[in-house]
Design a protein around this motif. Structure first.
Motif, PDB file in Angstrom:
ATOM      1  N   THR A 275       1.316  -1.234  -0.165  1.00  0.00           N
ATOM      2  CA  THR A 275      -0.163  -0.713   0.113  1.00  0.00           C
ATOM      3  C   THR A 275       0.469   1.025   0.094  1.00  0.00           C
ATOM      4  N   PHE A 276       1.847   1.332   0.591  1.00  0.00           N
ATOM      5  CA  PHE A 276       2.977   2.930   0.830  1.00  0.00           C
ATOM      6  C   PHE A 276       3.261   2.818  -0.495  1.00  0.00           C
ATOM      7  N   VAL A 277       3.880   1.766  -1.348  1.00  0.00           N
ATOM      8  CA  VAL A 277       4.876   1.294  -1.553  1.00  0.00           C
ATOM      9  C   VAL A 277       3.582   2.618  -3.475  1.00  0.00           C
ATOM     10  N   ARG A 278       2.821   1.777  -3.224  1.00  0.00           N
ATOM     11  CA  ARG A 278       1.569   2.270  -4.089  1.00  0.00           C
ATOM     12  C   ARG A 278       1.296   3.583  -4.075  1.00  0.00           C
ATOM     13  N   TYR A 279       0.946   4.049  -2.997  1.00  0.00           N
ATOM     14  CA  TYR A 279       0.492   5.364  -2.637  1.00  0.00           C
ATOM     15  C   TYR A 279       1.623   6.413  -3.382  1.00  0.00           C
ATOM     16  N   VAL A 280       3.004   6.341  -2.934  1.00  0.00           N
ATOM     17  CA  VAL A 280       4.033   6.821  -2.858  1.00  0.00           C
ATOM     18  C   VAL A 280       4.161   6.916  -4.603  1.00  0.00           C
ATOM     19  N   ASP A 281       4.248   5.889  -4.843  1.00  0.00           N
ATOM     20  CA  ASP A 281       4.797   6.000  -6.536  1.00  0.00           C
ATOM     21  C   ASP A 281       3.286   6.916  -7.421  1.00  0.00           C
ATOM     22  N   ALA A 282       2.213   6.583  -6.786  1.00  0.00           N
ATOM     23  CA  ALA A 282       0.873   7.423  -7.464  1.00  0.00           C
ATOM     24  C   ALA A 282       1.362   9.144  -7.402  1.00  0.00           C
ATOM     25  N   PHE A 283       1.512   9.066  -5.752  1.00  0.00           N
ATOM     26  CA  PHE A 283       1.526  10.512  -5.622  1.00  0.00           C
ATOM     27  C   PHE A 283       3.198  11.263  -6.268  1.00  0.00           C
ATOM     28  N   ASN A 284       3.881  10.730  -6.320  1.00  0.00           N
ATOM     29  CA  ASN A 284       4.836  11.324  -6.953  1.00  0.00           C
ATOM     30  C   ASN A 284       5.175  11.773  -8.818  1.00  0.00           C
ATOM     31  N   TYR A 285       4.468  10.924  -8.507  1.00  0.00           N
ATOM     32  CA  TYR A 285       4.047  11.113 -10.857  1.00  0.00           C
ATOM     33  C   TYR A 285       2.685  10.990 -10.535  1.00  0.00           C
ATOM     34  N   ARG A 286       2.224  11.782 -10.326  1.00  0.00           N
ATOM     35  CA  ARG A 286       0.998  12.952 -10.828  1.00  0.00           C
ATOM     36  C   ARG A 286       1.974  14.161 -10.443  1.00  0.00           C
ATOM     37  N   VAL A 287       2.380  14.476  -8.701  1.00  0.00           N
ATOM     38  CA  VAL A 287       3.482  15.455  -9.005  1.00  0.00           C
ATOM     39  C   VAL A 287       4.324  16.589 -10.014  1.00  0.00           C
ATOM     40  N   GLY A 288       5.202  15.205 -10.353  1.00  0.00           N
ATOM     41  CA  GLY A 288       6.222  14.927 -11.402  1.00  0.00           C
ATOM     42  C   GLY A 288       5.284  15.255 -12.511  1.00  0.00           C
ATOM     43  N   ARG A 289       4.348  14.629 -13.414  1.00  0.00           N
ATOM     44  CA  ARG A 289       3.938  14.860 -14.441  1.00  0.00           C
ATOM     45  C   ARG A 289       3.771  16.680 -13.925  1.00  0.00           C
ATOM     46  N   PHE A 290       3.067  17.589 -13.459  1.00  0.00           N
ATOM     47  CA  PHE A 290       3.077  19.093 -13.047  1.00  0.00           C
ATOM     48  C   PHE A 290       3.873  19.079 -12.763  1.00  0.00           C
ATOM     49  N   ALA A 291       5.102  18.997 -12.292  1.00  0.00           N
ATOM     50  CA  ALA A 291       5.847  19.528 -11.940  1.00  0.00           C
ATOM     51  C   ALA A 291       6.458  19.698 -13.633  1.00  0.00           C
ATOM     52  N   MET A 292       6.911  19.198 -14.973  1.00  0.00           N
ATOM     53  CA  MET A 292       7.015  19.026 -15.635  1.00  0.00           C
ATOM     54  C   MET A 292       6.671  20.270 -16.629  1.00  0.00           C
ATOM     55  N   TYR A 293       5.452  20.440 -16.599  1.00  0.00           N
ATOM     56  CA  TYR A 293       4.552  21.820 -16.678  1.00  0.00           C
ATOM     57  C   TYR A 293       5.950  23.058 -16.240  1.00  0.00           C
TER      58      TYR A 293
END
Length: 169
Positions: free
Chosen positions: A7-25
């Protein structure tokens, strides 16, 4: 591996993916600020805020995108021996080295929190004509470091699972 680890891995990966995609812009926002700066200088009315805002946006891009970069395994690695090793050997070496990275990021976070607290307490501003407050930028830096620590912990659990013959991805 325990279910809380998955659960920890899934949530951390999902959160960092979304924030990283935002940061890309943020790169496009940075390009807009620098374009505005160029137009303003050409019109002989330079904007005093554009250079520092560009630096702040670049810091946000870098710090918020760091965990995403770790997640995608696009960080720079000395590949002299690593590419020839078996997956389990790679996982073992990664478990050891990620602990060093977590320690480094922990020390970095300690300094960043101290610096942010100082900026908030004293109302620290940057020197120059615009004189923006420093606490928002330092807060983004702290958030980015925490995100990288969480992503490193996720990577640690994934490599530990790989050593045990399991898959957490």
């Amino acid at each position: 591996m325990p279910s809380w680890t998955r659960t920890f891995v899934r949530y951390v990966d999902a959160f960092n993916y979304r924030v990283g995609r935002f940061a890309m812009y943020l790169l496009f926002v940075l390009m807009g600020v620098m374009l505005w700066s160029s137009f303003a200088r050409a019109a002989f009315t330079p904007a005093i805020w554009t250079d520092e805002m560009g630096q702040f946006l670049l810091l946000g891009y870098f710090m918020l995108g760091g965990a995403y970069s770790l997640q995608l395994d696009s960080a720079v690695r000395m590949d002299l021996f690593y590419s020839r090793w078996r997956d389990r050997t790679k996982a073992f070496v990664d478990v050891i080295t990620i602990l060093g990275l977590i320690f480094y990021l922990g020390v970095l976070l300690y300094g960043a929190v101290e610096s942010t607290a100082y900026a908030i307490e004293t109302g620290e501003t940057r020197r120059g004509l615009w004189r923006p407050y420093m606490w928002p930028v330092k807060t983004v830096m702290c958030v980015g470091i925490v995100m990288m620590i969480l992503q490193c912990t996720s990577i640690f659990f994934k490599d530990l699972a790989k050593l045990r013959g399991e898959d957490l991805s």
